[in-house]
Design a protein around this motif. Structure first.
Motif, short mmCIF file in Angstrom:
data_model
loop_
_atom_site.label_atom_id
_atom_site.label_comp_id
_atom_site.label_asym_id
_atom_site.label_seq_id
_atom_site.Cartn_x
_atom_site.Cartn_y
_atom_site.Cartn_z
N LEU A 121 0.77 -1.37 0.07
CA LEU A 121 -0.07 0.07 0.04
C LEU A 121 0.93 1.23 0.16
CD1 LEU A 121 -2.89 -1.32 2.46
CD2 LEU A 121 -2.97 -0.96 -0.10
N TYR A 127 0.55 1.11 -4.24
CA TYR A 127 -0.72 1.03 -4.18
C TYR A 127 -1.28 2.16 -3.61
CZ TYR A 127 -1.77 -3.67 -6.35
OH TYR A 127 -2.00 -4.79 -7.01
N LYS A 128 -0.82 3.45 -3.73
CA LYS A 128 -1.24 4.58 -2.88
C LYS A 128 -2.52 4.92 -3.21
CE LYS A 128 3.56 6.29 -2.28
NZ LYS A 128 4.48 7.44 -2.50
N HIS A 148 -5.05 2.88 -2.06
CA HIS A 148 -5.46 2.95 -0.51
C HIS A 148 -6.15 4.08 -0.35
CE1 HIS A 148 -3.18 3.34 3.41
NE2 HIS A 148 -4.29 2.92 3.48
N LYS A 156 -9.66 3.49 1.78
CA LYS A 156 -9.72 4.06 3.14
C LYS A 156 -10.66 5.02 3.26
CE LYS A 156 -6.41 7.50 3.15
NZ LYS A 156 -4.90 7.97 3.71
N VAL A 177 -8.82 -0.01 6.12
CA VAL A 177 -7.68 -0.82 5.60
C VAL A 177 -6.48 -1.06 6.79
CG1 VAL A 177 -6.17 -0.85 3.72
CG2 VAL A 177 -8.42 0.33 3.70
N SER A 218 -2.77 -3.58 7.32
CA SER A 218 -1.73 -4.52 6.92
C SER A 218 -1.26 -5.52 7.82
CB SER A 218 -0.48 -3.69 6.41
OG SER A 218 -0.80 -2.80 5.37
#
Length: 432
Positions: free
Chosen positions: A18, A22-23, A26, A30, A35, A37
Motif C-alpha cells: 500500500l 498502491y497509494k 489505498h 480508506k 484498511v 496491513s
C-alpha cells in the motif's frame, strides 16, 4: 465508515504494498472501509478479523498449516483476493497454486504480450479489448468506458471495453470456478483466462487475478482499470452474488498450447556436428554414401521369369498400351498469317467548338449577344419582337451561367424566374 475491514498481507514479502505501489488504491479504499496491513504470520485470529484478505504478490512460500487456515477461512464465508504477475510461481518464488488448485484455478508460468504497438510502448503492457467474459460485468464496465470515449461507435459493445493488463500471466480456470476476464482475440496467447472467481454455499469467495500490476498507481487510472477494480471488489463484498445463466454464452476459451523454447534450443551445441569430431573423412567422398539402400537393378529378373513356369502361367512381355484421351475440343492449328486488327478511328475533334469550351462565361455571353443582336434588330424593324429568338437567347444564357444542368431543359420564363429570385436574395443580403 462501515464495518468492512480490508487486510493486505505483507508477511510473505508481497511485491505490491500500500505505501509503495498502491497509494491510489489505498486512498480510495480508506474512504469507505477500514484498511490494515498484516506483518505477522497468517493465523485464524487475523483471518477472522478480515472481511477481505488480500495477497498482493506473495514472494515466499506458504506452509501447509497456513494453507489450511486459508481454506478454512474461505469455507466459513471469508473473502480472499489473490494478485500475482508474469511468470507465476516461478518468478515470485511461491507455491500459491497449491491453494488455487483446490478451487479449479492455477496461474501459469508465462506472460501476456500484445504483438502490435497500440497506445503502450512495452509489449507486455497489453491493451485488451473484448476480454470481459461475463455479459453482466461487461455491461457495467461499458457505461464507464463510454464516459472516457476509449472506443469507436461502430465497434461491438464487447470490444468497446478496454483495459490495460501489464506484466501479467494467464490462468487455467475450470469448475467450480468461472472466468472473469480473458486475453481476447488480439493479445497472445489468444482467449486465455486472466482472472477466476469462486464462491461456495457459505458465501466464501476466492478471486485470483494474474496481474497485480494493473492496479498499481501507474496503471489503475489508465483505461477502465479503476472500474475493473470496483466491479471485482463489489462482487467480493456482495452477499449471495450470482451470475445470470446467459452471462457466459459467448465465452470462447482456447486450449493452452505449449511451444518449444527456441531461444534456449538455439544456444545448445549441435549434436550432429559434435558426432563428427572423432570421425575420419575418406579421401573419396562417395564412400560416405550407401547406394545399396536405394538402388534399382535387374538382379532378380531371372528369378521372376522362372516363377511363371513354376506357376504354369504363360509369360508375355509387357506391351506399351497407347492411351486414348477424350478431346472435348477440336485440335488447334497454327495460324499461317498474323491476325489483322482494325485501327481505332480518330477522335472527332472537329465536332467540338474549342473556343466555346475553353472561353469564360463573360466571353461566351458576348459572342452569343453579337450572334443574336444583328438579326434581331433587322427583324424588329420589319416584323417586331421575335419571341422564339428571344427565348433562344435566354435559354443559351441560362446554359452558359449554369442555371440548369445540360440534361435538363428549362423554359425562358423559368430561367428568368430563377435569376430574379437569386437577385432578390442577393439584394436582401446587401441590405442586411
Amino acid at each position: 465508515m462501515n464495518n468492512i475491514t480490508v487486510v493486505f498481507n505483507i508477511s510473505k514479502n508481497e511485491l505490491f504494498k500500500l505505501p509503495d505501489s498502491y497509494k491510489t488504491l489505498h486512498r480510495k479504499l480508506k474512504v469507505s472501509y477500514r484498511v490494515e496491513s498484516n506483518k505477522n504470520d497468517i493465523t485464524p485470529d487475523i483471518l477472522k478479523g478480515a472481511t477481505v484478505f488480500v495477497l498482493a504478490g506473495p514472494q515466499e512460500k506458504f506452509t501447509e498449516t497456513e494453507f489450511q487456515y486459508l481454506k478454512d477461512y474461505i469455507s466459513e464465508g471469508g473473502r480472499l483476493l489473490l494478485l500475482l504477475g508474469e511468470g507465476g510461481e516461478v518468478n515470485f518464488n511461491t507455491n500459491i497454486n497449491f491453494l488455487l488448485e483446490e478451487y479449479g484455478m492455477t496461474i501459469n508460468n508465462d506472460s501476456v504480450v500484445r504483438p502490435q504497438y497500440y497506445k503502450y510502448f512495452h509489449p507486455k503492457e497489453a491493451l485488451i479489448s473484448g476480454g470481459i467474459a461475463s455479459d453482466t460485468l461487461n455491461n457495467n464496465l461499458l457505461e464507464y468506458s463510454k464516459s472516457i470515449l476509449t472506443a469507436f461507435d461502430f465497434m461491438d459493445d464487447k470490444y468497446k471495453v478496454e483495459f490495460v493488463y501489464p506484466f501479467g500471466a494467464t490462468m487455467n480456470v475450470i469448475q467450480p470456478s468461472v472466468v472473469l476476464m480473458t486475453t481476447g482475440p488480439a493479445v497472445y496467447p489468444f482467449n486465455r483466462p486472466l482472472a477466476g472467481y469462486y464462491q461456495n454455499e457459505s458465501n466464501g469467495k476466492l478471486v485470483a487475478v494474474g496481474s497485480g500490476h494493473m492496479f498499481q498507481d501507474k496503471y489503475i487510472t489508465s483505461e477502465i482499470n479503476m472500474a475493473v477494480w470496483d466491479s471485482i471488489f463489489s462482487m467480493i463484498l456482495t452477499e449471495n452474488f450470482s451470475f445470470k445463466p446467459s452471462d457466459f454464452n459467448d465465452l470462447e476459451i482456447n486450449d493452452y498450447a505449449v511451444i518449444p523454447d527456441t531461444i534456449f534450443l538455439s544456444e545448445q551445441p549441435k549434436l550432429c556436428l559434435m558426432d563428427s569430431l572423432d570421425y575420419d573423412i575418406p579421401a573419396d567422398f562417395k564412400k560416405l554414401f550407401d547406394m545399396t539402400l536405394y538402388s534399382i537393378n535387374n538382379d532378380l529378373l531371372r528369378d521372376v521369369i522362372n516363377t511363371y513356369g513354376k506357376l504354369d502361367v504363360q509369360y508375355e512381355t509387357l506391351k506399351i498400351i497407347k492411351p486414348q484421351f477424350e478431346i472435348p475440343l477440336p485440335p488447334l492449328q497454327l495460324a499461317v498469317f498474323q491476325p489483322i486488327f482494325s485501327d481505332l478511328t480518330a477522335p472527332p475533334l472537329e465536332l467540338f467548338d474549342l473556343d466555346e469550351a475553353f472561353s469564360s462565361e463573360k466571353a461566351q455571353i458576348t459572342q452569343l449577344t453579337n450572334k443574336c443582336l444583328s438579326p434581331a434588330l433587322e427583324n424588329y424593324r420589319k416584323e417586331g419582337t421575335d419571341e422564339k429568338e428571344l427565348g433562344y437567347f435566354i435559354q443559351e444564357c441560362g446554359r452558359i451561367l449554369k442555371v440548369f444542368q445540360d440534361e435538363q431543359r428549362m423554359s425562358a420564363k423559368e430561367i428568368l424566374n430563377v435569376i430574379s429570385v437569386r437577385i432578390a436574395h442577393y439584394k436582401k443580403l446587401d441590405k442586411d
